[in-house]
Design a protein around this motif. Sequence first.
Motif, mmCIF file in Angstrom:
data_model
loop_
_atom_site.group_PDB
_atom_site.id
_atom_site.type_symbol
_atom_site.label_atom_id
_atom_site.label_comp_id
_atom_site.label_asym_id
_atom_site.label_seq_id
_atom_site.Cartn_x
_atom_site.Cartn_y
_atom_site.Cartn_z
ATOM 1 N N ILE A 7 -20.204 -1.611 2.218
ATOM 2 C CA ILE A 7 -19.676 -2.071 1.108
ATOM 3 C C ILE A 7 -18.242 -2.448 1.462
ATOM 4 N N ASN A 8 -17.349 -2.255 0.706
ATOM 5 C CA ASN A 8 -15.841 -2.576 1.253
ATOM 6 C C ASN A 8 -15.101 -1.788 2.365
ATOM 7 N N LYS A 9 -14.520 -2.503 2.893
ATOM 8 C CA LYS A 9 -13.750 -1.552 4.189
ATOM 9 C C LYS A 9 -12.455 -1.094 3.513
ATOM 10 N N GLN A 10 -12.199 0.162 3.427
ATOM 11 C CA GLN A 10 -11.027 1.002 3.157
ATOM 12 C C GLN A 10 -9.934 0.800 3.926
ATOM 13 N N SER A 11 -8.629 0.750 3.620
ATOM 14 C CA SER A 11 -7.617 1.075 4.500
ATOM 15 C C SER A 11 -7.244 2.325 4.902
ATOM 16 N N MET A 12 -6.519 2.640 5.712
ATOM 17 C CA MET A 12 -6.181 4.092 6.115
ATOM 18 C C MET A 12 -5.512 4.725 5.238
ATOM 19 N N TYR A 13 -4.754 4.081 4.456
ATOM 20 C CA TYR A 13 -4.139 4.893 3.552
ATOM 21 C C TYR A 13 -5.168 5.200 2.101
ATOM 22 N N GLU A 14 -5.954 4.581 2.054
ATOM 23 C CA GLU A 14 -6.882 4.733 0.873
ATOM 24 C C GLU A 14 -8.027 5.934 1.407
ATOM 25 N N THR A 15 -7.904 5.923 2.754
ATOM 26 C CA THR A 15 -8.994 6.898 3.421
ATOM 27 C C THR A 15 -8.093 8.139 3.350
ATOM 28 N N ILE A 36 4.046 15.970 -5.231
ATOM 29 C CA ILE A 36 5.130 15.952 -4.308
ATOM 30 C C ILE A 36 4.476 15.616 -2.961
ATOM 31 N N LEU A 37 2.942 16.032 -2.626
ATOM 32 C CA LEU A 37 2.312 15.926 -1.364
ATOM 33 C C LEU A 37 1.726 14.609 -1.537
ATOM 34 N N GLY A 38 1.716 13.957 -2.646
ATOM 35 C CA GLY A 38 0.937 12.808 -2.837
ATOM 36 C C GLY A 38 1.639 11.523 -2.508
ATOM 37 N N ILE A 39 2.990 11.726 -2.302
ATOM 38 C CA ILE A 39 3.821 10.546 -1.939
ATOM 39 C C ILE A 39 4.567 10.917 -0.805
ATOM 40 N N THR A 40 5.385 9.910 -0.091
ATOM 41 C CA THR A 40 6.086 10.208 1.062
ATOM 42 C C THR A 40 7.761 10.391 0.412
ATOM 43 N N ASN A 42 10.480 9.491 2.568
ATOM 44 C CA ASN A 42 11.188 8.513 2.952
ATOM 45 C C ASN A 42 10.409 7.423 3.475
ATOM 46 N N GLU A 43 10.593 6.074 3.515
ATOM 47 C CA GLU A 43 10.032 5.158 3.779
ATOM 48 C C GLU A 43 11.134 3.868 4.578
ATOM 49 N N ILE A 44 11.096 3.976 5.684
ATOM 50 C CA ILE A 44 12.368 3.184 6.396
ATOM 51 C C ILE A 44 11.772 1.997 7.054
ATOM 52 N N ILE A 45 12.189 0.760 6.761
ATOM 53 C CA ILE A 45 12.030 -0.430 7.224
ATOM 54 C C ILE A 45 13.181 -1.017 7.868
ATOM 55 N N VAL A 46 13.113 -1.120 9.175
ATOM 56 C CA VAL A 46 14.382 -1.924 9.741
ATOM 57 C C VAL A 46 13.873 -3.321 10.434
ATOM 58 N N HIS A 47 14.891 -4.397 10.188
ATOM 59 C CA HIS A 47 14.571 -5.576 10.866
ATOM 60 C C HIS A 47 15.678 -5.755 11.945
ATOM 61 N N PHE A 48 15.357 -5.993 13.098
ATOM 62 C CA PHE A 48 16.513 -6.021 14.201
ATOM 63 C C PHE A 48 16.250 -7.400 15.246
ATOM 64 N N PRO A 49 17.157 -7.752 15.648
ATOM 65 C CA PRO A 49 17.224 -8.893 16.592
ATOM 66 C C PRO A 49 17.121 -8.368 18.192
ATOM 67 N N VAL A 50 16.555 -9.189 19.017
ATOM 68 C CA VAL A 50 16.450 -8.928 20.471
ATOM 69 C C VAL A 50 16.459 -10.162 21.223
ATOM 70 N N ILE A 86 3.640 -0.790 6.440
ATOM 71 C CA ILE A 86 4.125 0.278 5.903
ATOM 72 C C ILE A 86 2.693 1.252 5.531
ATOM 73 N N ASP A 87 1.869 0.344 5.108
ATOM 74 C CA ASP A 87 0.556 1.312 4.510
ATOM 75 C C ASP A 87 0.116 2.217 5.767
ATOM 76 N N ALA A 88 0.084 1.639 6.884
ATOM 77 C CA ALA A 88 -0.525 2.136 8.044
ATOM 78 C C ALA A 88 0.260 3.511 8.304
ATOM 79 N N ALA A 89 1.757 3.181 8.205
ATOM 80 C CA ALA A 89 2.693 4.209 8.672
ATOM 81 C C ALA A 89 2.562 5.375 7.588
ATOM 82 N N LYS A 90 2.350 5.132 6.300
ATOM 83 C CA LYS A 90 2.287 6.077 5.449
ATOM 84 C C LYS A 90 0.962 6.896 5.439
ATOM 85 N N ALA A 91 -0.116 6.322 5.884
ATOM 86 C CA ALA A 91 -1.377 7.233 6.257
ATOM 87 C C ALA A 91 -1.242 8.158 7.482
#
Length: 426
Positions: A7-15, A36-40, A42-50, A86-91
């Motif tokens: 059927i449909n393929k789930q994301s890890m977060y849905e799993t 409380i446990l159903g959410i995170t 903190n969700e940190i996203i950083v963009h950085f030059p190299v 972000i979704d993979a990291a949340k899962a």
Amino acid sequence: MINAKPINKQSMYETVMNQFNKTADIIDLNPNIRKILGITNNEIIVHFPVKMDNGKVEVFTGYRVQHNNALGPYKGGLRYHDTVDIDAAKALAMWMTWKTSLAGLPYGGAKGGIKIDPRKFSDSELERITRRFTYALGENIGPEHDIPAPDVNTNAQTMAWIADTYMSTISSSERSHNQHVVTGKPVGAGGLEGRDRATGFGVYLSIKLLLETRNETLEGKTFIVQGYGNVGYWASHFITQEGGKLIAVQDAHATLFNKEGINTESLAQHCEPRKGSIKGFEGAREINPDEFFGLECDIVIPAALGNQITSENAYKIKASIVAEGANGPTDKEGEEILLENGITIIPDIFCNSGGVIGSYLEWLQNRNGELWQLEEVTAKIEKKITENFKKIHSEVQSRNTDWRTAAYILAISRIETAYKQRGIFP
């Protein structure tokens, strides 16, 4: 036997959310704690030059998700892979919360990484990327706050770079007290003897303990492994030492099969100069990737990425045991098929917990200024995993349920107890 197509393929977060909600319903989880446990946290996203070797500047995106710290500092790996988002990291962070709780450790759960294919970069570029990522994370990590570790495509060297960068940003008087900002470091840089094999050892031991409940041993058992990195190799190493036979290995580049058995050490030596790729190994023939999960064997060890066993292939599996060396390798529909077909799943939050138990020992070793030998480390990990196995087995029997459900009940109940005892601020 179920023989169904997808059927449909789930994301890890849905799993992971499906697994959490199922358990919350079973144990009638306090509704406030469920929120409380159903959410995170903190969700940190950083963009950085190299700056690259050719002088050009590339901008990278890194993630660190901190799910919950009710039981202690956030703990979890950093992976370098082009599937990181972000979704993979949340899962993965949520799975870490359940894993550390189930293991009885004083940790919460976190996860993160960089959206990158490390094979496309030189070692010097990877060092600069890693150090710049660490700097960008800043105070979001720390030895008593959030402790990263190796994961997919990261290793002891990666952790050494992170530790060195982190310690260079704090005062000199503090440096000797912050070595445990990461775990999985090289032994010479404060790492733990045996940390490299801890996850694979745990996978092997979980299978061995399950077989003992059936009055069976690993002698003569055939097994297949998806992913021949750190986890896949060490699990294979220990299983073959006890008489098991590796007959197939799959990674992103090839699927190898040899019904007479694949030499685990020769394959590891083949992979080393090829950045982990099994392709071209002469001790087995290459087969169609679609044939992998359908091979006749006793044990399947998915030790690569998430959502690998789905409704598209679960019905092909003929083994009696699936031991989840990876995080979230089985989605909801895949699991339903496996269970309906009488296949025992050793869930990831227990099966691959040897790694975080080893990380805890390294953290303690650095924190307390101790030094343990390999034999002591192995004995400590074995004792902890065996104790946890007995608790899950008891829950399986008393509730007449599957191993994942039993493990989740124990993990989430422990966190619920902590919240009930502490209360919720203010």
